[in-house]
Design a protein around this motif. Structure first.
Motif, PDB file in Angstrom:
ATOM      1  N   SER A  91      47.843  34.308  50.145  1.00  0.00           N
ATOM      2  CA  SER A  91      48.797  33.714  49.384  1.00  0.00           C
ATOM      3  C   SER A  91      49.820  33.783  50.545  1.00  0.00           C
ATOM      4  O   SER A  91      50.389  34.510  51.447  1.00  0.00           O
ATOM      5  N   GLN A  92      50.938  32.304  49.774  1.00  0.00           N
ATOM      6  CA  GLN A  92      52.299  32.522  49.566  1.00  0.00           C
ATOM      7  C   GLN A  92      52.699  32.636  49.090  1.00  0.00           C
ATOM      8  O   GLN A  92      52.386  32.702  47.576  1.00  0.00           O
ATOM      9  N   ALA A  93      54.275  33.398  49.323  1.00  0.00           N
ATOM     10  CA  ALA A  93      55.646  33.000  48.480  1.00  0.00           C
ATOM     11  C   ALA A  93      56.702  32.434  48.269  1.00  0.00           C
ATOM     12  O   ALA A  93      56.519  32.938  49.481  1.00  0.00           O
ATOM     13  N   ASP A  94      57.407  32.322  47.991  1.00  0.00           N
ATOM     14  CA  ASP A  94      58.186  31.785  47.678  1.00  0.00           C
ATOM     15  C   ASP A  94      59.779  32.367  46.968  1.00  0.00           C
ATOM     16  O   ASP A  94      59.133  32.946  46.006  1.00  0.00           O
ATOM     17  N   ASP A  95      60.870  31.743  46.496  1.00  0.00           N
ATOM     18  CA  ASP A  95      62.023  32.080  45.851  1.00  0.00           C
ATOM     19  C   ASP A  95      61.558  31.522  44.369  1.00  0.00           C
ATOM     20  O   ASP A  95      62.009  31.340  43.251  1.00  0.00           O
ATOM     21  N   SER A  96      60.345  30.487  44.178  1.00  0.00           N
ATOM     22  CA  SER A  96      60.157  29.617  42.636  1.00  0.00           C
ATOM     23  C   SER A  96      58.653  29.982  42.768  1.00  0.00           C
ATOM     24  O   SER A  96      58.279  29.221  41.442  1.00  0.00           O
ATOM     25  N   SER A  97      57.374  30.516  43.691  1.00  0.00           N
ATOM     26  CA  SER A  97      56.544  30.064  43.545  1.00  0.00           C
ATOM     27  C   SER A  97      55.650  30.995  44.385  1.00  0.00           C
ATOM     28  O   SER A  97      55.910  31.077  45.226  1.00  0.00           O
ATOM     29  N   THR A  98      53.777  30.850  43.548  1.00  0.00           N
ATOM     30  CA  THR A  98      53.766  31.834  44.519  1.00  0.00           C
ATOM     31  C   THR A  98      52.177  30.382  44.268  1.00  0.00           C
ATOM     32  O   THR A  98      51.868  30.135  43.684  1.00  0.00           O
ATOM     33  N   VAL A  99      50.743  30.250  45.912  1.00  0.00           N
ATOM     34  CA  VAL A  99      49.919  30.412  45.781  1.00  0.00           C
ATOM     35  C   VAL A  99      48.846  31.187  46.065  1.00  0.00           C
ATOM     36  O   VAL A  99      49.025  32.160  47.134  1.00  0.00           O
ATOM     37  N   LEU A 100      47.514  31.142  45.676  1.00  0.00           N
ATOM     38  CA  LEU A 100      46.318  31.942  46.016  1.00  0.00           C
ATOM     39  C   LEU A 100      45.120  30.911  46.395  1.00  0.00           C
ATOM     40  O   LEU A 100      45.218  30.535  46.162  1.00  0.00           O
ATOM     41  N   THR A 101      45.230  31.297  47.781  1.00  0.00           N
ATOM     42  CA  THR A 101      44.050  30.688  48.524  1.00  0.00           C
ATOM     43  C   THR A 101      42.532  30.895  48.378  1.00  0.00           C
ATOM     44  O   THR A 101      42.703  32.429  48.913  1.00  0.00           O
ATOM     45  N   ILE A 102      41.753  30.615  47.807  1.00  0.00           N
ATOM     46  CA  ILE A 102      40.102  31.243  48.146  1.00  0.00           C
ATOM     47  C   ILE A 102      39.118  30.469  49.029  1.00  0.00           C
ATOM     48  O   ILE A 102      39.569  28.968  48.597  1.00  0.00           O
ATOM     49  N   ALA A 103      38.936  31.012  50.322  1.00  0.00           N
ATOM     50  CA  ALA A 103      38.428  30.016  50.599  1.00  0.00           C
ATOM     51  C   ALA A 103      36.774  31.229  51.253  1.00  0.00           C
ATOM     52  O   ALA A 103      36.561  31.669  50.014  1.00  0.00           O
ATOM     53  N   VAL A 104      36.402  29.349  51.466  1.00  0.00           N
ATOM     54  CA  VAL A 104      34.193  29.672  51.455  1.00  0.00           C
ATOM     55  C   VAL A 104      33.860  30.060  50.122  1.00  0.00           C
ATOM     56  O   VAL A 104      33.358  31.624  49.791  1.00  0.00           O
ATOM     57  N   LEU A 105      34.227  29.105  49.176  1.00  0.00           N
ATOM     58  CA  LEU A 105      34.189  29.847  47.712  1.00  0.00           C
ATOM     59  C   LEU A 105      32.789  29.927  47.655  1.00  0.00           C
ATOM     60  O   LEU A 105      31.208  29.570  47.815  1.00  0.00           O
ATOM     61  N   GLU A 106      32.588  30.873  46.513  1.00  0.00           N
ATOM     62  CA  GLU A 106      30.978  31.624  46.162  1.00  0.00           C
ATOM     63  C   GLU A 106      30.721  31.755  44.912  1.00  0.00           C
ATOM     64  O   GLU A 106      32.118  32.199  43.570  1.00  0.00           O
ATOM     65  N   PRO A 107      29.493  31.670  44.345  1.00  0.00           N
ATOM     66  CA  PRO A 107      29.239  31.789  42.973  1.00  0.00           C
ATOM     67  C   PRO A 107      30.111  32.788  42.007  1.00  0.00           C
ATOM     68  O   PRO A 107      30.155  32.661  40.666  1.00  0.00           O
ATOM     69  N   THR A 108      30.479  33.976  42.832  1.00  0.00           N
ATOM     70  CA  THR A 108      30.952  35.125  41.910  1.00  0.00           C
ATOM     71  C   THR A 108      32.817  35.144  41.961  1.00  0.00           C
ATOM     72  O   THR A 108      33.219  36.070  41.509  1.00  0.00           O
ATOM     73  N   ASP A 109      32.818  33.864  42.427  1.00  0.00           N
ATOM     74  CA  ASP A 109      34.954  33.966  42.466  1.00  0.00           C
ATOM     75  C   ASP A 109      34.955  33.156  41.422  1.00  0.00           C
ATOM     76  O   ASP A 109      36.067  32.949  40.486  1.00  0.00           O
ATOM     77  N   THR A 110      33.943  33.344  40.511  1.00  0.00           N
ATOM     78  CA  THR A 110      34.089  32.638  39.264  1.00  0.00           C
ATOM     79  C   THR A 110      34.841  33.420  38.412  1.00  0.00           C
ATOM     80  O   THR A 110      33.803  34.648  37.890  1.00  0.00           O
ATOM     81  N   ALA A 111      36.227  33.480  37.511  1.00  0.00           N
ATOM     82  CA  ALA A 111      36.294  34.458  36.924  1.00  0.00           C
ATOM     83  C   ALA A 111      37.451  33.535  36.644  1.00  0.00           C
ATOM     84  O   ALA A 111      38.306  33.222  37.632  1.00  0.00           O
ATOM     85  N   MET A 112      38.296  34.736  35.799  1.00  0.00           N
ATOM     86  CA  MET A 112      39.524  34.710  35.086  1.00  0.00           C
ATOM     87  C   MET A 112      40.864  35.717  36.211  1.00  0.00           C
ATOM     88  O   MET A 112      41.198  36.273  36.822  1.00  0.00           O
ATOM     89  N   TYR A 113      41.690  34.265  36.411  1.00  0.00           N
ATOM     90  CA  TYR A 113      42.695  34.868  37.843  1.00  0.00           C
ATOM     91  C   TYR A 113      44.477  34.813  37.203  1.00  0.00           C
ATOM     92  O   TYR A 113      44.702  34.309  36.905  1.00  0.00           O
ATOM     93  N   TYR A 114      45.000  35.760  37.815  1.00  0.00           N
ATOM     94  CA  TYR A 114      46.108  35.976  37.102  1.00  0.00           C
ATOM     95  C   TYR A 114      47.202  36.733  37.693  1.00  0.00           C
ATOM     96  O   TYR A 114      46.388  36.960  39.319  1.00  0.00           O
ATOM     97  N   CYS A 115      48.292  35.672  37.588  1.00  0.00           N
ATOM     98  CA  CYS A 115      49.240  35.978  38.503  1.00  0.00           C
ATOM     99  C   CYS A 115      50.216  36.624  37.929  1.00  0.00           C
ATOM    100  O   CYS A 115      51.028  36.690  36.668  1.00  0.00           O
ATOM    101  N   ALA A 116      51.160  37.524  38.536  1.00  0.00           N
ATOM    102  CA  ALA A 116      52.278  38.804  37.941  1.00  0.00           C
ATOM    103  C   ALA A 116      53.102  38.695  39.186  1.00  0.00           C
ATOM    104  O   ALA A 116      53.358  38.068  40.384  1.00  0.00           O
ATOM    105  N   LEU A 117      54.314  39.135  38.144  1.00  0.00           N
ATOM    106  CA  LEU A 117      55.298  38.650  38.525  1.00  0.00           C
ATOM    107  C   LEU A 117      56.258  40.615  38.324  1.00  0.00           C
ATOM    108  O   LEU A 117      56.010  40.833  36.761  1.00  0.00           O
ATOM    109  N   GLN A 118      56.801  40.884  39.344  1.00  0.00           N
ATOM    110  CA  GLN A 118      57.250  42.535  38.771  1.00  0.00           C
ATOM    111  C   GLN A 118      58.926  42.743  40.072  1.00  0.00           C
ATOM    112  O   GLN A 118      58.819  42.166  40.943  1.00  0.00           O
ATOM    113  N   ARG A 119      59.691  42.725  38.628  1.00  0.00           N
ATOM    114  CA  ARG A 119      60.986  43.283  40.146  1.00  0.00           C
ATOM    115  C   ARG A 119      60.931  44.824  40.541  1.00  0.00           C
ATOM    116  O   ARG A 119      60.480  45.073  39.983  1.00  0.00           O
ATOM    117  N   ALA A 120      61.174  44.189  41.757  1.00  0.00           N
ATOM    118  CA  ALA A 120      61.089  45.594  43.481  1.00  0.00           C
ATOM    119  C   ALA A 120      61.798  46.722  42.508  1.00  0.00           C
ATOM    120  O   ALA A 120      63.106  46.432  42.427  1.00  0.00           O
TER     121      ALA A 120
END
Length: 121
Positions: A91-120
């Motif tokens: 993953s990478q993050a900046d001041d307005s976005s984040t990305v999640l990269t999944i490499a070498v996809l497997e069938p078990t990667d079929t899922a719901m993915y959640y992005c979450a924000l927390q104030r430190a």
């Protein structure tokens, strides 16, 4: 023949909604092929000007969300990735976005993915 599978994305604000904070995805559903890769984008807005933590989770049906990784943003440099996720999830993050990269996809990667924000803290 390569298998094709779907990745669904649902985004939420972690640890309670805060007025003025929001997260959103450009692509609510994505598909990929086994052995390929996919990048999930999450943009966010916040009125908070100090450091943030951005999290990624995945969830299988009838299961609790599973923590994947954390990335710091807006001055927060703390990064952490779950042991099982270190080889294929990044993953990478900046001041307005984040990305999640999944490499070498497997069938078990079929899922719901959640992005979450927390104030430190």
């Amino acid at each position: 023949m390569e298998a094709c599978f779907l990745i669904s994305i649902w985004l939420f604000i972690h640890l309670g909604e805060v007025l003025g904070d929001s997260v959103q995805s450009k692509d609510p559903q994505m598909s990929g092929t086994e052995g390929g890769s996919v990048t999930i984008n999450c943009s966010y807005t916040t009125s908070y000007t100090s450091s943030l933590s951005l999290y990624w989770y995945r969830q299988y049906p009838n299961r609790a969300p599973q923590y994947l990784l954390q990335r710091g943003a807006k001055g927060n440099t703390y990064d952490h990735t779950a042991d099982f996720a270190q080889e294929r999830f990044s993953s990478q993050a900046d001041d307005s976005s984040t990305v999640l990269t999944i490499a070498v996809l497997e069938p078990t990667d079929t899922a719901m993915y959640y992005c979450a924000l927390q104030r430190a803290q």
